[in-house]
Write a protein that holds these residues in place. Structure first.
Motif, PDB file in Angstrom:
ATOM      1  N   LEU B  46      10.601 -17.867 -40.139  1.00 44.97           N
ATOM      2  CA  LEU B  46      11.935 -18.450 -40.068  1.00 44.97           C
ATOM      3  C   LEU B  46      12.052 -19.749 -40.849  1.00 44.97           C
ATOM      4  O   LEU B  46      13.140 -20.158 -41.204  1.00 44.97           O
ATOM      5  CB  LEU B  46      12.319 -18.703 -38.606  1.00 44.97           C
ATOM      6  N   SER B  47      10.925 -20.423 -41.098  1.00 47.58           N
ATOM      7  CA  SER B  47      11.012 -21.732 -41.756  1.00 47.58           C
ATOM      8  C   SER B  47      10.634 -21.615 -43.229  1.00 47.58           C
ATOM      9  O   SER B  47      10.132 -20.580 -43.678  1.00 47.58           O
ATOM     10  CB  SER B  47      10.104 -22.722 -41.050  1.00 47.58           C
ATOM     11  N   GLU B  48      10.865 -22.711 -43.940  1.00 46.09           N
ATOM     12  CA  GLU B  48      10.535 -22.695 -45.360  1.00 46.09           C
ATOM     13  C   GLU B  48       9.031 -22.683 -45.555  1.00 46.09           C
ATOM     14  O   GLU B  48       8.307 -23.350 -44.831  1.00 46.09           O
ATOM     15  CB  GLU B  48      11.107 -23.946 -46.028  1.00 46.09           C
ATOM     16  N   PRO B  49       8.556 -21.931 -46.532  1.00 44.79           N
ATOM     17  CA  PRO B  49       7.098 -21.846 -46.723  1.00 44.79           C
ATOM     18  C   PRO B  49       6.519 -23.173 -47.197  1.00 44.79           C
ATOM     19  O   PRO B  49       7.191 -23.985 -47.806  1.00 44.79           O
ATOM     20  CB  PRO B  49       6.947 -20.764 -47.803  1.00 44.79           C
ATOM     21  N   GLY B  50       5.277 -23.386 -46.874  1.00 47.47           N
ATOM     22  CA  GLY B  50       4.598 -24.623 -47.268  1.00 47.47           C
ATOM     23  C   GLY B  50       3.194 -24.605 -46.706  1.00 47.47           C
ATOM     24  O   GLY B  50       2.869 -23.761 -45.858  1.00 47.47           O
ATOM     25  N   GLN B  53       2.344 -24.631 -42.827  1.00 45.24           N
ATOM     26  CA  GLN B  53       2.474 -23.460 -41.958  1.00 45.24           C
ATOM     27  C   GLN B  53       1.127 -23.030 -41.385  1.00 45.24           C
ATOM     28  O   GLN B  53       1.071 -22.405 -40.340  1.00 45.24           O
ATOM     29  CB  GLN B  53       3.095 -22.309 -42.738  1.00 45.24           C
ATOM     30  N   LEU B  54       0.074 -23.406 -42.104  1.00 44.30           N
ATOM     31  CA  LEU B  54      -1.263 -23.069 -41.600  1.00 44.30           C
ATOM     32  C   LEU B  54      -1.508 -23.716 -40.244  1.00 44.30           C
ATOM     33  O   LEU B  54      -2.188 -23.157 -39.393  1.00 44.30           O
ATOM     34  CB  LEU B  54      -2.330 -23.545 -42.594  1.00 44.30           C
ATOM     35  N   LEU B  55      -0.897 -24.897 -40.075  1.00 44.20           N
ATOM     36  CA  LEU B  55      -1.092 -25.619 -38.808  1.00 44.20           C
ATOM     37  C   LEU B  55      -0.601 -24.794 -37.615  1.00 44.20           C
ATOM     38  O   LEU B  55      -1.108 -24.935 -36.513  1.00 44.20           O
ATOM     39  CB  LEU B  55      -0.348 -26.954 -38.840  1.00 44.20           C
ATOM     40  N   LEU B  56       0.395 -23.950 -37.863  1.00 45.70           N
ATOM     41  CA  LEU B  56       0.950 -23.148 -36.785  1.00 45.70           C
ATOM     42  C   LEU B  56      -0.097 -22.232 -36.172  1.00 45.70           C
ATOM     43  O   LEU B  56       0.016 -21.818 -35.021  1.00 45.70           O
ATOM     44  CB  LEU B  56       2.116 -22.301 -37.306  1.00 45.70           C
TER      45      LEU B  56
END
Lengths: 572, 165
Positions: B46-50, B53-56
């Motif tokens: 749902l969010s912008e890639p970056g 996102q690995l932190l998720l």
């Protein structure tokens, strides 16, 4: 582990009710809010209503008054019902409370499980001369039974009756405690002035100045089992023939009072500490914000600095005043007494409270010296009592006292330390750290895991006590009588794994007293673990003290105490 | 904890406890991975890639590591776990890496509770928890008969040696 419930006397004993005004006192805050909302609403909407119904002002006022009257009537009716359904009685071995109309509550509290009795007089109740009587028991999950509210004199008298019945000292089966308790205001106790402790300036000679060394060696002699012997009837409550048959070894006596100057001093000091601590937090956060804004390029930092400085002082001032006032309010006129029914502490300025802890109910003791107290040589004493749990105000039995006061309190709270000079033991334990202070220290290889306390964290045993010392900047000394330890645990944490040490926990009923020993030499601590486990298995003292004045219990206690001591001595 | 005396004989719990706890561990792993992994995937979608996102996936990864490590530790824990009924108290040993010994005197018992879930029933396992006024100790994975025997024995001894608070 339930015993058959005995209710021999219950049919004859009538139910009593609390003071008729108490439902009102209990819900005064709700009333206040209700009243506020009502007046606000009416002011805003009255005009609209008048306009929409095309009424004259007189009619409107009449209708409004009518509504208020009906509301009052309904409230009064509800209060009467609530009051009628809130009733209690005290039988020979239990206190019973029935309350509630829709959701009915029936509490039955056995007196031999009684751990402490409190009388609280919150400000609002105090205006009506009412008190709240709370009974704390180690009995199931709901540990407190509160009677709200009773007339101050009745509460005092009930307290004494309950403690008297709980002590098991009753020789006369005909004694009907309810016969004169709730009915007579000018009963036999009137001469004793049991009323408001803070309102009545206590009329006793100044607390005797016990030179502590002399006092403690004396206490070892004449009070070798701590509280057990401090016994005499509360004047006035007990009929004469019973008074004579009771053994009155020690008359009730005043232990100490805390002078107002010290109460205020401690309040200010504690408040300052809290204020500075919170202001420092605010400063850290504020500094971070400042740094962020400075990074954005705005160089106007001077206003921020001035604002921050003022804010800092404001926070310090505000927190200091609030904390100091709260402290002074709760500790004002602090008095400690001892009598047949145990230790009793009274204090309070606006709201007053009194806590009575019967003999044998104190599970562990902790002498605590916050950093700020160190400049003045003050100490605080906290106790673990099964019915209290972690509540701060009730567990503090000495809010601020000099070392002398600590010893005086210990003489009734703690058992005989079992050493020749208990005063020196405690003094050294609190003040000094040396290699030969009798304490087992954290080994040097584990010092890393105790960065502040360092070698100060350690433990020591006497024939009766396990002493555990914590912390370096503030000072904490926990004293746990061996026989109070419920369960012993020895385990290895991650830090222990690294340094090859072990940790232990000697559980007592929940309370403020710390019971953990961390990062110590395995061999000695495991030995202590077995030692404590064995003492715990043999100590039967407290069961024997459930009814601490019953004759057979006293004898039982004598025997087992001697036996336990002999066994403990063999092992030590 | 090498200094703990070796002569004490601890009675072991049922070996089937290993199986039960492994199943339990696996189920817990699946549920947690689905929840946390799902949440991470959904948020990432749902969010912008970056790179952030690995932190998720940190929570899900942590859960995975935790459960995998546990998988290896469980057999050792079960082997260590045991109890010894002594004259005056019961000793409980637990912990594969962080060893723990608990001693509960009989006279301090407040109540003894035997619990058994449906999966435990399948493997004939029962948990005994022993409560005193200030603490709680547990023995996991006893045969049901043994658990009830222990409960009754402990209660009887507790009553005989009642010491109260």
């Amino acid at each position: 582990m339930s015993q058959p419930v005995q209710q021999q006397h219950s049919p004859e004993i009538p139910w009593s009710r609390v003071h008729p005004i108490s439902p009102f006192v209990r819900s005064w805050s709700v009333l206040l809010i209700f009243g506020y909302v009502l007046t606000n609403l009416s002011l805003q909407t009255l005009r609209n209503i008048v306009e929409s119904f095309e009424l004259s002002i007189g009619q409107a006022i009449l209708i409004f008054l009518g509504i208020v009257f009906i509301a009052l009537l309904v409230a009064a009716g509800l209060y009467t019902i609530a009051w009628r359904f809130y009733q209690f009685r005290i039988t020979a071995d239990a206190v019973e409370l029935h309350a509630g109309v829709v959701f009915r509550r029936r509490r039955y509290m056995r007196l031999d499980r009684l751990q402490a009795v409190d009388i609280d007089r919150p400000l609002f109740a105090r205006l009506f001369g009412l008190s709240k009587l709370s009974l704390h028991a180690a009995d199931g999950s709901e540990a407190t039974l509160a009677l709200e509210y009773l007339k101050a004199t009745d509460a005092e008298q009930l307290r004494r009756e309950i403690l008297y019945l709980a002590s098991g000292a009753q020789d006369d089966p005909q004694l009907d405690p309810m016969a004169e308790s709730t009915t007579s205001e000018t009963g036999p106790s009137a001469g004793h002035s049991p009323g408001a402790p803070a309102a009545n300036p206590v009329t006793h000679p100044a607390a005797p100045a016990y030179p502590y060394a002399e006092y403690l060696s004396a206490y070892v002699q004449h009070n070798p089992r701590g509280l057990t012997e401090a016994v005499s009837p509360p004047p006035g409550v007990i009929p004469q023939q019973i008074t004579q048959s009771r053994r009155a070894k020690n008359p009730p006596r005043e232990l100490l009072t805390i002078p107002l100057s010290r109460v205020v001093g401690a309040g200010v000091v504690t408040g300052l500490g809290a204020g500075i601590a919170s202001a420092l937090w605010a400063l850290i956060v504020g500094g971070f914000v400042l740094w962020l804004s400075a990074r954005d390029g705005s160089n106007e930092t001077l206003p921020f600095l001035i604002g921050g400085g003022i804010g800092f002082l404001l926070i310090v001032g505000f927190i200091t005043i609030v904390t100091a006032f709260a402290q002074v309010n709760s500790n004002y006129n602090f008095t400690a007494r001892t009598s047949d029914s145990g230790v009793r502490v009274l204090s309070g300025l606006l709201s007053t409270s009194s806590h009575t802890i019967p003999p044998g109910r104190i599970q562990a003791i902790q002498i605590y010296q916050p950093i700020a107290y160190r400049f003045f040589g003050w100490y605080r004493i906290q106790v673990s009592v099964a019915g209290y749990g972690l509540t701060d105000s009730s567990t503090t039995v000495l809010p601020v006292g000099k070392f002398n006061d600590v010893l005086i309190m210990l003489s009734v709270l703690a058992p005989d330390a079992g050493v020749e000079r208990a005063d020196e033991l405690i003094y050294n334990a609190l003040k000094y750290t040396s290699d030969d202070d009798g304490f087992t220290h954290v080994p040097s290889r584990a010092r890393f895991w105790q960065p502040v306390a360092g070698r100060r964290h350690g433990y020591m045993t006497t024939p009766t006590l396990l002493l555990i010392r914590y912390a370096k900047l503030r000072r904490i000394l926990a004293m746990i009588p061996h026989e109070r330890i419920q369960q012993s645990t020895v385990h290895q944490s991650l830090s222990d794994k690294f340094s090859g040490t072990v940790s232990a926990r000697f559980s007592t009923p929940p309370g403020p007293v710390r019971v953990n020993i961390s990062n110590h030499e395995p061999e000695a601590l495991i030995q202590l673990f077995f030692h404590e486990a064995e003492i715990a298995a043999h100590a039967r003292r407290i069961k024997d003290k459930n009814k601490w004045m019953a004759d057979e219990e006293l004898e039982n206690f004598e025997k087992t105490a001697i036996k336990a001591k002999a066994q403990g001595g063999d092992r030590a | 904890m090498k200094d703990f005396p070796h002569h004490l004989q601890f009675r072991p719990v049922r070996r089937q406890l290993t199986t039960y706890r492994q199943i339990h561990n696996a189920i817990s792993l699946v549920i947690n991975i689905v929840i946390f992994g799902g949440a991470a995937v959904l948020t990432g979608y749902l969010s912008e890639p970056g790179w952030w996102q690995l932190l998720l996936y940190i929570p899900a990864a942590w859960i995975l590591i935790h459960h995998v490590v546990k998988m290896f530790i469980i057999p050792r824990q079960v082997r260590i776990h045991g109890w010894a009924e002594q004259a005056d108290d019961i000793l409980i040993r637990s912990g594969a890496i962080f060893r723990k010994y608990q001693a509960v005197p009989y006279g301090r018992l407040q109540f003894v509770v035997v619990t058994q879930g449906p999966l435990q029933r399948k493997y004939d396992l029962a948990d005994v928890s022993i409560t005193t006024a200030g603490s709680k100790a547990e023995i996991l994975g006893l045969p049901t008969i043994e658990a009830t025997r222990l409960r009754d024995d402990l209660s009887a001894r507790g009553y005989a040696r009642l010491a109260g608070l």
